[in-house]
Design a protein around this motif. Structure first.
Motif, mmCIF file in Angstrom:
data_model
loop_
_atom_site.group_PDB
_atom_site.id
_atom_site.type_symbol
_atom_site.label_atom_id
_atom_site.label_comp_id
_atom_site.label_asym_id
_atom_site.label_seq_id
_atom_site.Cartn_x
_atom_site.Cartn_y
_atom_site.Cartn_z
ATOM 1 N N ARG A 3 0.863 -1.192 0.000
ATOM 2 C CA ARG A 3 0.000 0.000 0.000
ATOM 3 C C ARG A 3 0.889 1.227 0.000
ATOM 4 O O ARG A 3 1.866 1.305 0.743
ATOM 5 C CB ARG A 3 -0.913 0.022 1.231
ATOM 6 C CG ARG A 3 -1.861 -1.154 1.315
ATOM 7 C CD ARG A 3 -2.857 -1.145 0.180
ATOM 8 N NE ARG A 3 -3.822 -2.226 0.340
ATOM 9 C CZ ARG A 3 -4.368 -2.875 -0.658
ATOM 10 N NH1 ARG A 3 -4.037 -2.587 -1.890
ATOM 11 N NH2 ARG A 3 -5.242 -3.830 -0.448
ATOM 12 N N ASP A 4 0.541 2.199 -0.833
ATOM 13 C CA ASP A 4 1.279 3.445 -0.889
ATOM 14 C C ASP A 4 0.279 4.572 -1.061
ATOM 15 O O ASP A 4 -0.413 4.607 -2.088
ATOM 16 C CB ASP A 4 2.275 3.414 -2.046
ATOM 17 C CG ASP A 4 3.188 4.624 -2.080
ATOM 18 O OD1 ASP A 4 3.303 5.306 -1.036
ATOM 19 O OD2 ASP A 4 3.787 4.889 -3.139
ATOM 20 N N PRO A 5 0.135 5.406 -0.086
ATOM 21 C CA PRO A 5 0.910 5.467 1.154
ATOM 22 C C PRO A 5 0.424 4.417 2.156
ATOM 23 O O PRO A 5 -0.711 3.973 2.105
ATOM 24 C CB PRO A 5 0.656 6.873 1.682
ATOM 25 C CG PRO A 5 -0.715 7.208 1.184
ATOM 26 C CD PRO A 5 -0.839 6.509 -0.162
ATOM 27 N N SER A 6 1.325 4.046 3.052
ATOM 28 C CA SER A 6 0.997 3.072 4.089
ATOM 29 C C SER A 6 0.893 3.796 5.424
ATOM 30 O O SER A 6 1.778 4.588 5.770
ATOM 31 C CB SER A 6 2.087 2.004 4.158
ATOM 32 O OG SER A 6 1.742 1.034 5.116
ATOM 33 N N PRO A 7 -0.176 3.548 6.177
ATOM 34 C CA PRO A 7 -0.324 4.218 7.470
ATOM 35 C C PRO A 7 0.778 3.818 8.450
ATOM 36 O O PRO A 7 1.406 2.772 8.315
ATOM 37 C CB PRO A 7 -1.677 3.718 7.987
ATOM 38 C CG PRO A 7 -2.380 3.193 6.794
ATOM 39 C CD PRO A 7 -1.312 2.706 5.860
ATOM 40 N N GLU A 8 0.991 4.651 9.426
ATOM 41 C CA GLU A 8 1.938 4.365 10.500
ATOM 42 C C GLU A 8 1.524 3.094 11.221
ATOM 43 O O GLU A 8 0.354 2.684 11.167
ATOM 44 C CB GLU A 8 1.956 5.529 11.505
ATOM 45 C CG GLU A 8 2.424 6.841 10.936
ATOM 46 C CD GLU A 8 3.926 6.903 10.750
ATOM 47 O OE1 GLU A 8 4.652 6.267 11.538
ATOM 48 O OE2 GLU A 8 4.356 7.587 9.810
ATOM 49 N N VAL A 9 2.440 2.478 11.929
ATOM 50 C CA VAL A 9 2.169 1.319 12.770
ATOM 51 C C VAL A 9 2.597 1.651 14.205
ATOM 52 O O VAL A 9 3.203 2.683 14.452
ATOM 53 C CB VAL A 9 2.885 0.048 12.267
ATOM 54 C CG1 VAL A 9 2.375 -0.353 10.895
ATOM 55 C CG2 VAL A 9 4.390 0.244 12.237
ATOM 56 N N GLY A 10 2.270 0.755 15.124
ATOM 57 C CA GLY A 10 2.665 0.937 16.515
ATOM 58 C C GLY A 10 1.540 1.391 17.428
ATOM 59 O O GLY A 10 1.729 1.489 18.634
ATOM 60 N N GLN A 11 0.364 1.651 16.844
ATOM 61 C CA GLN A 11 -0.763 2.073 17.667
ATOM 62 C C GLN A 11 -1.215 0.910 18.548
ATOM 63 O O GLN A 11 -1.180 -0.240 18.141
ATOM 64 C CB GLN A 11 -1.945 2.537 16.804
ATOM 65 C CG GLN A 11 -1.629 3.653 15.847
ATOM 66 C CD GLN A 11 -1.150 3.161 14.489
ATOM 67 O OE1 GLN A 11 -0.519 2.117 14.364
ATOM 68 N NE2 GLN A 11 -1.458 3.915 13.448
ATOM 69 N N PHE A 12 -1.666 1.239 19.754
ATOM 70 C CA PHE A 12 -2.183 0.216 20.656
ATOM 71 C C PHE A 12 -3.571 -0.221 20.226
ATOM 72 O O PHE A 12 -4.357 0.578 19.715
ATOM 73 C CB PHE A 12 -2.255 0.734 22.097
ATOM 74 C CG PHE A 12 -0.914 1.031 22.681
ATOM 75 C CD1 PHE A 12 0.011 0.019 22.891
ATOM 76 C CD2 PHE A 12 -0.569 2.326 23.016
ATOM 77 C CE1 PHE A 12 1.260 0.292 23.432
ATOM 78 C CE2 PHE A 12 0.679 2.607 23.555
ATOM 79 C CZ PHE A 12 1.593 1.590 23.755
ATOM 80 N N LEU A 13 -3.879 -1.490 20.428
ATOM 81 C CA LEU A 13 -5.244 -1.970 20.238
ATOM 82 C C LEU A 13 -5.967 -1.706 21.545
ATOM 83 O O LEU A 13 -5.824 -2.456 22.511
ATOM 84 C CB LEU A 13 -5.263 -3.470 19.894
ATOM 85 C CG LEU A 13 -5.233 -3.775 18.397
ATOM 86 C CD1 LEU A 13 -3.916 -3.392 17.787
ATOM 87 C CD2 LEU A 13 -5.575 -5.207 18.152
ATOM 88 N N ASP A 14 -6.710 -0.642 21.577
ATOM 89 C CA ASP A 14 -7.400 -0.220 22.786
ATOM 90 C C ASP A 14 -8.765 0.326 22.413
ATOM 91 O O ASP A 14 -9.267 0.060 21.321
ATOM 92 C CB ASP A 14 -6.559 0.812 23.555
ATOM 93 C CG ASP A 14 -6.209 2.054 22.725
ATOM 94 O OD1 ASP A 14 -6.849 2.292 21.663
ATOM 95 O OD2 ASP A 14 -5.307 2.796 23.128
ATOM 96 N N GLN A 15 -9.340 1.115 23.283
ATOM 97 C CA GLN A 15 -10.685 1.650 23.049
ATOM 98 C C GLN A 15 -10.735 2.580 21.837
ATOM 99 O O GLN A 15 -11.807 2.878 21.331
ATOM 100 C CB GLN A 15 -11.218 2.364 24.299
ATOM 101 C CG GLN A 15 -10.496 3.644 24.651
ATOM 102 C CD GLN A 15 -9.231 3.437 25.475
ATOM 103 O OE1 GLN A 15 -8.818 2.305 25.727
ATOM 104 N NE2 GLN A 15 -8.616 4.518 25.898
ATOM 105 N N ASN A 16 -9.585 3.005 21.324
ATOM 106 C CA ASN A 16 -9.532 3.876 20.157
ATOM 107 C C ASN A 16 -9.303 3.111 18.849
ATOM 108 O O ASN A 16 -9.052 3.718 17.817
ATOM 109 C CB ASN A 16 -8.411 4.911 20.334
ATOM 110 C CG ASN A 16 -8.670 5.812 21.507
ATOM 111 O OD1 ASN A 16 -9.786 6.264 21.731
ATOM 112 N ND2 ASN A 16 -7.628 6.056 22.289
#
Length: 106
Positions: A3-16
């Motif tokens: 995918r281009d552009p590719s979204p950032e990674v590292g976000q927590f799997l939480d309520q958001n």
């Protein structure tokens, strides 16, 4: 899938999580077509490690459910792979959890 552009990674799997997914799709609409990968880090937190993957599970001895579609059947088979904690499929307003070959509608 690339995918281009590719979204950032590292976000927590939480309520958001839902908002994180919406933001990724707004960033690149093609993100909706594929699995979101996540991993448990050394602090036992689950974080997003990649967007829009295709699942290629190895052959399984469990017969696939009929009339459920390739995404559903791939999740069943992938849930049997050692090291996989669980898979979730959100489709047509329904969420499914796959864990060690077991399927639960949430």
């Amino acid at each position: 899938m690339p995918r281009d552009p590719s979204p950032e990674v590292g976000q927590f799997l939480d309520q958001n999580f839902a908002e994180t997914v919406r933001a990724a799709i707004a960033f690149n609409e093609a993100i909706h077509d594929g699995a979101i990968m996540a991993a448990v880090d050394h602090h036992s937190r689950c974080t997003i490690t990649g967007w829009s993957y295709r699942l290629f599970p190895p052959p399984s001895e469990i017969p696939p459910p009929v009339n459920k579609g390739s995404a559903f059947n791939s999740c069943v088979a992938m849930s049997l792979v050692p090291g996989i904690l669980a898979l979730y499929l959100v489709s047509k307003g329904t969420t499914w959890r796959f864990e060690r070959g077991s399927v639960n509608r949430l």
